[in-house]
Structure formats: structure tokens, C-alpha cells
Design a protein around this motif. Sequence first.
Motif, mmCIF file in Angstrom:
data_model
loop_
_atom_site.group_PDB
_atom_site.id
_atom_site.type_symbol
_atom_site.label_atom_id
_atom_site.label_comp_id
_atom_site.label_asym_id
_atom_site.label_seq_id
_atom_site.Cartn_x
_atom_site.Cartn_y
_atom_site.Cartn_z
ATOM 1 N N ASP A 228 -37.468 92.394 43.130
ATOM 2 C CA ASP A 228 -38.242 91.353 44.050
ATOM 3 C C ASP A 228 -37.455 89.952 43.636
ATOM 4 O O ASP A 228 -36.778 89.937 42.626
ATOM 5 C CB ASP A 228 -39.458 91.403 43.812
ATOM 6 C CG ASP A 228 -40.072 92.431 44.404
ATOM 7 O OD1 ASP A 228 -39.549 93.275 45.496
ATOM 8 O OD2 ASP A 228 -41.316 93.037 44.067
ATOM 9 N N ASP B 154 -38.931 87.562 42.312
ATOM 10 C CA ASP B 154 -39.307 87.235 40.872
ATOM 11 C C ASP B 154 -38.596 87.970 39.703
ATOM 12 O O ASP B 154 -38.618 87.816 38.611
ATOM 13 C CB ASP B 154 -40.915 86.896 40.841
ATOM 14 C CG ASP B 154 -41.179 88.533 41.072
ATOM 15 O OD1 ASP B 154 -40.480 89.488 41.211
ATOM 16 O OD2 ASP B 154 -42.527 88.730 40.997
ATOM 17 N N ARG C 293 -38.785 91.379 39.323
ATOM 18 C CA ARG C 293 -39.619 92.337 39.057
ATOM 19 C C ARG C 293 -39.005 93.731 39.980
ATOM 20 O O ARG C 293 -38.752 93.564 41.294
ATOM 21 C CB ARG C 293 -40.803 92.268 39.368
ATOM 22 C CG ARG C 293 -41.509 91.201 38.121
ATOM 23 C CD ARG C 293 -42.876 90.998 38.414
ATOM 24 N NE ARG C 293 -43.739 92.427 37.937
ATOM 25 C CZ ARG C 293 -45.061 92.317 38.041
ATOM 26 N NH1 ARG C 293 -45.686 91.545 38.769
ATOM 27 N NH2 ARG C 293 -45.636 93.583 37.945
ATOM 28 N N LYS D 225 -42.874 88.744 50.680
ATOM 29 C CA LYS D 225 -42.928 88.493 49.190
ATOM 30 C C LYS D 225 -42.505 87.287 48.865
ATOM 31 O O LYS D 225 -43.016 86.216 48.080
ATOM 32 C CB LYS D 225 -42.177 89.415 48.409
ATOM 33 C CG LYS D 225 -42.653 90.914 48.582
ATOM 34 C CD LYS D 225 -41.546 91.999 47.817
ATOM 35 C CE LYS D 225 -42.239 93.273 47.740
ATOM 36 N NZ LYS D 225 -40.981 94.319 47.593
ATOM 37 N N LEU E 246 -44.741 84.472 47.044
ATOM 38 C CA LEU E 246 -44.294 83.818 45.654
ATOM 39 C C LEU E 246 -44.536 82.345 45.739
ATOM 40 O O LEU E 246 -44.557 81.699 44.755
ATOM 41 C CB LEU E 246 -42.877 84.306 45.351
ATOM 42 C CG LEU E 246 -42.751 85.575 45.042
ATOM 43 C CD1 LEU E 246 -41.183 86.155 44.986
ATOM 44 C CD2 LEU E 246 -43.566 86.098 43.696
ATOM 45 N N ASN E 247 -44.470 81.863 46.760
ATOM 46 C CA ASN E 247 -44.750 80.276 46.757
ATOM 47 C C ASN E 247 -46.111 79.756 46.729
ATOM 48 O O ASN E 247 -46.152 78.790 46.136
ATOM 49 C CB ASN E 247 -44.433 79.732 48.320
ATOM 50 C CG ASN E 247 -42.930 79.141 48.678
ATOM 51 O OD1 ASN E 247 -42.230 78.624 47.647
ATOM 52 N ND2 ASN E 247 -42.423 79.370 49.544
ATOM 53 N N LYS F 51 -48.228 81.178 44.263
ATOM 54 C CA LYS F 51 -48.711 81.993 42.885
ATOM 55 C C LYS F 51 -49.516 81.143 42.249
ATOM 56 O O LYS F 51 -49.609 79.903 42.219
ATOM 57 C CB LYS F 51 -47.476 82.332 42.226
ATOM 58 C CG LYS F 51 -47.866 83.059 40.872
ATOM 59 C CD LYS F 51 -46.262 83.731 40.400
ATOM 60 C CE LYS F 51 -46.714 85.020 39.268
ATOM 61 N NZ LYS F 51 -45.473 85.189 38.455
ATOM 62 N N HIS G 274 -41.205 79.163 42.739
ATOM 63 C CA HIS G 274 -40.677 79.853 41.649
ATOM 64 C C HIS G 274 -39.106 80.384 42.033
ATOM 65 O O HIS G 274 -38.637 81.131 41.125
ATOM 66 C CB HIS G 274 -41.421 81.362 41.289
ATOM 67 C CG HIS G 274 -42.649 81.201 40.538
ATOM 68 N ND1 HIS G 274 -42.751 80.985 39.373
ATOM 69 C CD2 HIS G 274 -43.925 80.858 41.071
ATOM 70 C CE1 HIS G 274 -43.823 80.750 38.936
ATOM 71 N NE2 HIS G 274 -44.670 80.713 40.092
ATOM 72 N N TYR G 275 -38.561 80.040 43.132
ATOM 73 C CA TYR G 275 -37.442 80.499 43.532
ATOM 74 C C TYR G 275 -36.874 79.585 44.691
ATOM 75 O O TYR G 275 -37.656 78.720 45.384
ATOM 76 C CB TYR G 275 -37.599 81.664 44.172
ATOM 77 C CG TYR G 275 -38.161 82.010 45.575
ATOM 78 C CD1 TYR G 275 -39.548 81.841 45.518
ATOM 79 C CD2 TYR G 275 -37.543 81.775 46.755
ATOM 80 C CE1 TYR G 275 -40.210 81.932 46.598
ATOM 81 C CE2 TYR G 275 -38.274 81.876 47.897
ATOM 82 C CZ TYR G 275 -39.789 81.875 47.855
ATOM 83 O OH TYR G 275 -40.345 81.750 48.990
#
Length: 237
Positions: free
Chosen positions: A153, A155, A157, A212, A216-217, A219, A229-230
Motif C-alpha cells: 500500500d 504506506d 504495508r 486508501k 491515508l491523508n 490518519k 504521509h505521502y
Amino acid sequence: MSDNNDLAVEIWMEMAQKQPKLEDMGKYIKKIVEWDPTLNEYDAVRICRFRQIYYDDLEKFLNIVYYYRHSRRHERSANDGMLLRLAEIASRIEIAEKTIRSEQKQERIAYFRILVETGIRHTQLMDLWEENLKGNQIELLDKKIGGNTVYVDLDGRLPEISDETKNMLVADEQGYYFHDTVYYYRMMIYAAMPEEPDIHIHDIRYFAQCRKAVYLNYKDLQRGKYVVHYKRSNPKR
């Protein structure tokens, strides 16, 4: 402003049951704005779209509601066009899963759910067997990229499936889970998809990856903390 999530849960359950089209969400938008006057109609529309994107995860939907109620507007960076497309695909996926479930073939349901939950290419799920499962995570080589590259993914994982999906997986004597041809599974999915608007099987992969990315934005939402995070380029379709 109310601090409980009763209305958010109520909206989640009712929309899950009725599956309204985007143009029929007016009453839910009105409820959200009346519930929390700090939210405008634009915020409420996005919350409703997230209900569709996270149609299978109430906790993540409640996190999104929390985010919109407690963060500053300039921090809300989700792309509206992408949300609309994801919501459109989500509603089709929801209908397709119900159709496939109606056949009561556990292996076929598991195949479809893994596609939706992980974004792994449908042509490579035939390689899935017992040794690829690490708890609920799947460690599977991405043959299109080559080498020893495994699916991960954004992140970093391994892709993870739900407990419900994992419990559907029954291995044969060799340890493999899926036994029909790639062509058969592809035709199964197309037959279950609504004709209008048409959605390609690769849109399921796009949906899984972008969903995802959006989440993830957001979290650490429980602490009201906004962390990116990305960095994501435009998704390829």
C-alpha cells in the motif's frame, strides 16, 4: 453543536440500506447541516460521498465526519473530482457484490472482495495460496513490475483483507484458493456490474488504491491531527 455520532451512524445505516443516487442525497445533506451548523452544504456533500467510498467501513466513515467537523477548511485537500468518481465506482461495486453473493458461491465472493479490498491485479489472484497469507495481509509478487517486488500500500504495508473475506478462503490440497480461469472470473464481474454507467474491471483496482490514498491523508483523526504521509501523482487507469 452536537458531539455524538448518532446522526452519522443513522445516515450510514439508512444510505447503506437505500443506496441513494448522488442526486437523491439532498435530505441527508440537509440533516448534516442542521446537525452541525459549522458545516456547509459543500462539506455535507463530501461526507455523503465518503459514505459511498467507505461503504464497508463505518469506523473510517466516522473518522471522516470527525475530520470535517474539527479541522480547518484550508486543510481539507481531498480532490472533489476524484471523490465523485470513487463514489460512483463504490455504488456499482456495492451492487455487484450483492449480485455475486446471491449466487452463494463462497469462492467467487472471496475473489471479488479481495480485488476490492487490496487492489491486486485480477490476473494475479490465481497465484494466491496459503503461504501468501500473513495473518490478514497478503504477500504476493507483482509480476507486471517484475523482480522480487511485492504488492504494498502507499504506506509501505502489505495489502490487508477483512476478517470476513479471510474466513471465506478455503484452500485445496495444494494450498490454492481459486480454481476457475481468469476469463471466468472476469466475465463473472462484468455480468454483475450495472450496465450504466459502464465500469471496467481495472476501475476496481483504481478504486482500491485511491480509496486508501484518500484515507491515508486523514490518519490520526481521533486526535484531530492532520498528517500527510505521502505524495501521490495522478492515478493511472
